[in-house]
Design a protein around this motif. Sequence first.
Motif, PDB file in Angstrom:
ATOM      1  N   LEU A   1       0.822  -1.208   0.000  1.00  0.00           N
ATOM      2  CA  LEU A   1       0.000   0.000   0.000  1.00  0.00           C
ATOM      3  C   LEU A   1       0.857   1.258   0.000  1.00  0.00           C
ATOM      4  O   LEU A   1       0.556   2.232  -0.696  1.00  0.00           O
ATOM      5  CB  LEU A   1      -0.929  -0.007   1.221  1.00  0.00           C
ATOM      6  N   VAL A   2       1.940   1.247   0.774  1.00  0.00           N
ATOM      7  CA  VAL A   2       2.840   2.403   0.804  1.00  0.00           C
ATOM      8  C   VAL A   2       3.468   2.617  -0.571  1.00  0.00           C
ATOM      9  O   VAL A   2       3.527   3.750  -1.078  1.00  0.00           O
ATOM     10  CB  VAL A   2       3.931   2.210   1.881  1.00  0.00           C
TER      11      VAL A   2
ATOM     12  N   GLY B   1       4.580   5.663  -4.489  1.00  0.00           N
ATOM     13  CA  GLY B   1       5.333   5.520  -5.729  1.00  0.00           C
ATOM     14  C   GLY B   1       4.615   6.054  -6.949  1.00  0.00           C
ATOM     15  O   GLY B   1       5.223   6.723  -7.800  1.00  0.00           O
ATOM     16  N   ILE B   2       3.305   5.780  -7.054  1.00  0.00           N
ATOM     17  CA  ILE B   2       2.568   6.226  -8.249  1.00  0.00           C
ATOM     18  C   ILE B   2       2.459   7.750  -8.312  1.00  0.00           C
ATOM     19  O   ILE B   2       2.746   8.337  -9.369  1.00  0.00           O
ATOM     20  CB  ILE B   2       1.188   5.551  -8.290  1.00  0.00           C
ATOM     21  N   PRO B   3       2.056   8.463  -7.241  1.00  0.00           N
ATOM     22  CA  PRO B   3       2.031   9.935  -7.342  1.00  0.00           C
ATOM     23  C   PRO B   3       3.392  10.546  -7.634  1.00  0.00           C
ATOM     24  O   PRO B   3       3.497  11.483  -8.452  1.00  0.00           O
ATOM     25  CB  PRO B   3       1.509  10.371  -5.968  1.00  0.00           C
ATOM     26  N   LEU B   4       4.457  10.018  -7.006  1.00  0.00           N
ATOM     27  CA  LEU B   4       5.789  10.561  -7.283  1.00  0.00           C
ATOM     28  C   LEU B   4       6.210  10.272  -8.725  1.00  0.00           C
ATOM     29  O   LEU B   4       6.859  11.110  -9.365  1.00  0.00           O
ATOM     30  CB  LEU B   4       6.808   9.973  -6.310  1.00  0.00           C
TER      31      LEU B   4
ATOM     32  N   GLY C   1      17.182   4.531  -3.498  1.00  0.00           N
ATOM     33  CA  GLY C   1      16.380   3.526  -2.804  1.00  0.00           C
ATOM     34  C   GLY C   1      16.445   2.171  -3.457  1.00  0.00           C
ATOM     35  O   GLY C   1      16.380   1.138  -2.779  1.00  0.00           O
ATOM     36  N   TYR C   2      16.599   2.145  -4.768  1.00  0.00           N
ATOM     37  CA  TYR C   2      16.709   0.882  -5.501  1.00  0.00           C
ATOM     38  C   TYR C   2      18.039   0.186  -5.220  1.00  0.00           C
ATOM     39  O   TYR C   2      18.118  -1.049  -5.217  1.00  0.00           O
ATOM     40  CB  TYR C   2      16.556   1.157  -6.994  1.00  0.00           C
ATOM     41  N   SER C   3      19.073   0.985  -4.985  1.00  0.00           N
ATOM     42  CA  SER C   3      20.424   0.428  -4.838  1.00  0.00           C
ATOM     43  C   SER C   3      20.777   0.079  -3.402  1.00  0.00           C
ATOM     44  O   SER C   3      21.699  -0.721  -3.181  1.00  0.00           O
ATOM     45  CB  SER C   3      21.453   1.432  -5.384  1.00  0.00           C
TER      46      SER C   3
ATOM     47  N   PHE D   1      12.131  -0.666  -1.555  1.00  0.00           N
ATOM     48  CA  PHE D   1      12.467  -1.188  -2.888  1.00  0.00           C
ATOM     49  C   PHE D   1      11.273  -1.155  -3.845  1.00  0.00           C
ATOM     50  O   PHE D   1      11.390  -0.624  -4.958  1.00  0.00           O
ATOM     51  CB  PHE D   1      13.029  -2.606  -2.758  1.00  0.00           C
ATOM     52  N   PRO D   2      10.101  -1.703  -3.482  1.00  0.00           N
ATOM     53  CA  PRO D   2       8.981  -1.640  -4.439  1.00  0.00           C
ATOM     54  C   PRO D   2       8.516  -0.225  -4.726  1.00  0.00           C
ATOM     55  O   PRO D   2       8.008   0.040  -5.814  1.00  0.00           O
ATOM     56  CB  PRO D   2       7.883  -2.469  -3.760  1.00  0.00           C
ATOM     57  N   THR D   3       8.683   0.708  -3.780  1.00  0.00           N
ATOM     58  CA  THR D   3       8.300   2.092  -4.036  1.00  0.00           C
ATOM     59  C   THR D   3       9.176   2.712  -5.117  1.00  0.00           C
ATOM     60  O   THR D   3       8.680   3.399  -6.021  1.00  0.00           O
ATOM     61  CB  THR D   3       8.393   2.921  -2.747  1.00  0.00           C
TER      62      THR D   3
END
Length: 338
Positions: free
Chosen positions: A108-109, A114-117, A140-142, A215-217
């Motif tokens: 949910l987070v 993630g989508i609005p950003l 954040g991915y790394s 990570f998923p964000t």
Amino acid sequence: MTLYLLRRLFLLVFVFIALSILAFSLGYLFPGNTLQNFTGLTDISAELATQLTAEYRLDSGYIQQYIAYLQRIFSGDWGLSFASKQPLLQEIKILLPATLELAAYALLVSFFVGIPLGIIAAIKPEGIISRIISALAIAGYSIPVFWWALLLIMLFSLGLGWLPTAGRIGVLYEIPHVTGFMLADILLANSQHQTEALLNALRHTLLPTIVLATFPTTVMIRFTRDSMLDVWEQSYIKTARAKGLNRAQVLYRHALRNALLPVIRQIGLQFSTLITLAMITEVIFSWPGIGRWLIDSIYQRNYPAIQAGLLVISTLVISVNMLTEILHTLFNPLARKR
């Protein structure tokens, strides 16, 4: 559409059969006695061994043994744990909701952040805000999950003392196990300290959710941004802008709904990633979920638990992925046509 659903259902059944064959094979691939690996019993007398061998059909061919294994799985006889001597299915029913709860919060987070950003980053891709969002997404991915978790614990738990370091709720609160989901059980509990327990559970949940959702964000930000930029260059978007619609109208009426269609498929893919990362997160934060239980079982050489845990987690991931594929097809006319 009916033919598509039938094909997906056939594929789902085929994958489940393959998973069950793999889980069945682990009883022979693990070290030790095969009968112990299937039953979870360590002290087996000669009389009991003869009885169990006939019941499990270990004196028959592999096909008969596999059929007997499927019968035990569907009847709920998953064997016992080497460590606790408790039925594995009972332990999984207690532990699985904790993992699902944590993964749901993180999903949910990632969805609502993630989508609005990603949309903001796609509005002006060369602007300073888009560059900052992209830089944060790459960082954040790394970043390693375990290092990020320890850093947040040092800052917010040990340094500032704002948040707890481990567990789902404080030891002062006794919440009856009803659904297995902590917040739901607190709301269902008839306690005079319900509000305090709810706030305490939220404080315990905050850090693991942030760590697991990082990570998923970042993946959702990058995927939404790329999808929006791809849609923004389509001919119907240029036509809508040529008709005099402003950027907000074009974004809301035309671009957004088409750009979010591929994101639905990403939710299923990110859920499988969440389940994998949840194992590390649960160990660091002592979260009593199936991921931590499975890793403890590996250290303890608890072979029946490893066998059951892999079967449950694999089935869960595949089911969610299949569900998101079906939802994507339902909402996307082009996918239905293909």
